[in-house]
Motif scaffolding. Structure first.
Motif, mmCIF file in Angstrom:
data_model
loop_
_atom_site.group_PDB
_atom_site.id
_atom_site.type_symbol
_atom_site.label_atom_id
_atom_site.label_comp_id
_atom_site.label_asym_id
_atom_site.label_seq_id
_atom_site.Cartn_x
_atom_site.Cartn_y
_atom_site.Cartn_z
ATOM 1 N N VAL A 68 0.842 -1.199 0.000
ATOM 2 C CA VAL A 68 0.000 0.000 0.000
ATOM 3 C C VAL A 68 0.875 1.246 0.000
ATOM 4 O O VAL A 68 0.602 2.232 -0.700
ATOM 5 N N LEU A 69 1.981 1.184 0.746
ATOM 6 C CA LEU A 69 2.893 2.323 0.819
ATOM 7 C C LEU A 69 3.540 2.592 -0.546
ATOM 8 O O LEU A 69 3.705 3.759 -0.950
ATOM 9 N N VAL A 70 3.876 1.533 -1.264
ATOM 10 C CA VAL A 70 4.448 1.720 -2.604
ATOM 11 C C VAL A 70 3.443 2.407 -3.525
ATOM 12 O O VAL A 70 3.796 3.330 -4.273
ATOM 13 N N GLY A 71 2.184 1.979 -3.459
ATOM 14 C CA GLY A 71 1.161 2.628 -4.282
ATOM 15 C C GLY A 71 0.982 4.093 -3.932
ATOM 16 O O GLY A 71 0.891 4.953 -4.816
ATOM 17 N N VAL A 72 0.980 4.415 -2.634
ATOM 18 C CA VAL A 72 0.823 5.813 -2.213
ATOM 19 C C VAL A 72 2.019 6.645 -2.663
ATOM 20 O O VAL A 72 1.869 7.774 -3.135
ATOM 21 N N PHE A 73 3.205 6.077 -2.539
ATOM 22 C CA PHE A 73 4.398 6.807 -2.989
ATOM 23 C C PHE A 73 4.362 7.063 -4.481
ATOM 24 O O PHE A 73 4.749 8.147 -4.939
ATOM 25 N N GLN A 74 3.899 6.089 -5.250
ATOM 26 C CA GLN A 74 3.800 6.319 -6.689
ATOM 27 C C GLN A 74 2.815 7.438 -6.993
ATOM 28 O O GLN A 74 3.080 8.293 -7.826
ATOM 29 N N LEU A 75 1.688 7.444 -6.292
ATOM 30 C CA LEU A 75 0.700 8.509 -6.517
ATOM 31 C C LEU A 75 1.282 9.862 -6.160
ATOM 32 O O LEU A 75 0.956 10.876 -6.780
ATOM 33 N N LEU A 76 2.148 9.931 -5.137
ATOM 34 C CA LEU A 76 2.702 11.220 -4.728
ATOM 35 C C LEU A 76 3.844 11.661 -5.629
ATOM 36 O O LEU A 76 3.969 12.855 -5.920
ATOM 37 N N THR A 77 4.692 10.735 -6.047
ATOM 38 C CA THR A 77 5.931 11.141 -6.712
ATOM 39 C C THR A 77 5.831 11.188 -8.227
ATOM 40 O O THR A 77 6.608 11.903 -8.852
ATOM 41 N N ALA A 78 4.924 10.452 -8.833
ATOM 42 C CA ALA A 78 4.846 10.448 -10.299
ATOM 43 C C ALA A 78 4.498 11.825 -10.869
ATOM 44 O O ALA A 78 5.145 12.252 -11.834
ATOM 45 N N PRO A 79 3.537 12.593 -10.305
ATOM 46 C CA PRO A 79 3.289 13.925 -10.869
ATOM 47 C C PRO A 79 4.475 14.872 -10.712
ATOM 48 O O PRO A 79 4.741 15.668 -11.604
ATOM 49 N N VAL B 66 12.217 0.223 -1.981
ATOM 50 C CA VAL B 66 13.448 0.939 -2.344
ATOM 51 C C VAL B 66 13.440 1.309 -3.822
ATOM 52 O O VAL B 66 13.784 2.436 -4.203
ATOM 53 N N VAL B 67 13.013 0.383 -4.684
ATOM 54 C CA VAL B 67 12.977 0.657 -6.123
ATOM 55 C C VAL B 67 11.990 1.775 -6.433
ATOM 56 O O VAL B 67 12.275 2.677 -7.223
ATOM 57 N N ALA B 68 10.827 1.761 -5.759
ATOM 58 C CA ALA B 68 9.822 2.788 -6.017
ATOM 59 C C ALA B 68 10.336 4.165 -5.611
ATOM 60 O O ALA B 68 10.060 5.156 -6.296
#
Lengths: 142, 113
Positions: A68-79, B66-68
């Motif tokens: 879940v944390l990876v998904g949230v990080f992607q939502l925050l950092t991709a834009p 880490v990769v993300a």
């Protein structure tokens, strides 16, 4: 094979298919902004689909919160990263101006930007000159 | 679940990764390579997550985190670096952009000499 396994499999395969479309788009598209458009599909939707499938599959394990944390990080950092890369691409003129319909950072010249010019159907050379953003550094002639 | 699904998933991810690597090798400008690196790291993260999900192995999930995060830090730092080159040397940066376009004939505008 239960219903949850079927749903997880569909989510995983859909996310992996989005990664394939990113590769195809990166090969086929003409400039940086188009390639970013293709490459950001798996960055958000693909990762979220794969993480959803993994969470369904691994439900009950103690480490699921990390997915879940990876998904949230992607939502925050991709834009953020997409914004920075596209801004630098515009300023370094890696954008094909003849493919743009509306260039809101360029000169406010053409009243009908989407209609082809009668003498220059490929693009009006006066309007289509590359222009930097409003806060670009003034160019010094050396 | 453990035979067909990982086969299909890893085949899709592998073909996508090969195409992204082709763009990473060919990419005419540095920004194309940044975008391709981002997509490649996302593909790697998807592969790790598919492995964790299919074989129910949770030992690789910290690597996933880490990769993300590494994808974000890498692309942002390279973009800042190119922006710094643009600000410090305005005129050579433009010549560099023109040289990039000259090495890629399909990116040149139609009608310009």
């Amino acid at each position: 094979m239960s219903i949850a396994d079927v749903i997880a499999s569909v989510c995983l395969i859909a996310g992996c298919f989005l990664c394939l479309t990113a590769g195809l788009g990166l090969i086929r598209f003409p400039d940086v902004l188009n390639r970013m458009h293709a490459a950001t599909k798996p960055q958000v939707l693909g990762v979220l689909l794969v993480m959803t499938g993994a969470v369904i599959r691994l439900a009950g394990q103690p480490i699921v919160w990390m997915l879940v944390l990876v998904g949230v990080f992607q939502l925050l950092t991709a834009p953020v990263s997409a914004h920075m890369v596209s801004r630098i691409a515009y300023r370094r003129r890696h954008v094909r101006r003849d493919l743009l319909l509306v260039d809101e950072l360029g000169k406010p010249a053409d009243p009908l930007p989407s209609r082809p010019h009668p003498e220059h159907p490929e693009g009006d050379p006066d309007v289509d000159e590359p222009a930097d953003g409003p806060d670009a550094t003034p160019r010094t002639t050396s | 679940m453990t035979t067909v699904v990982p086969l299909v998933c890893f085949a899709l991810l592998g073909v996508g990764a090969v195409l992204i690597l082709a763009r990473l090798a060919r990419g005419p400008s540095l920004l194309d390579r940044v975008v391709a690196t981002d997509a490649l790291l996302v593909t790697i993260a998807c592969g790790i997550a598919v492995y964790c999900a299919v074989y129910e192995d949770i030992s690789l999930e910290p690597v996933l985190l880490v990769v993300a995060l590494l994808a974000f830090v890498g692309s942002v730092s390279v973009a800042r670096y190119i922006g710094g080159m643009l600000v410090s040397t305005a005129d050579p940066a433009d010549r560099g952009a023109d040289a990039d376009l000259a090495g890629r004939p399909d990116a040149r505008r139609e009608g310009t000499p």
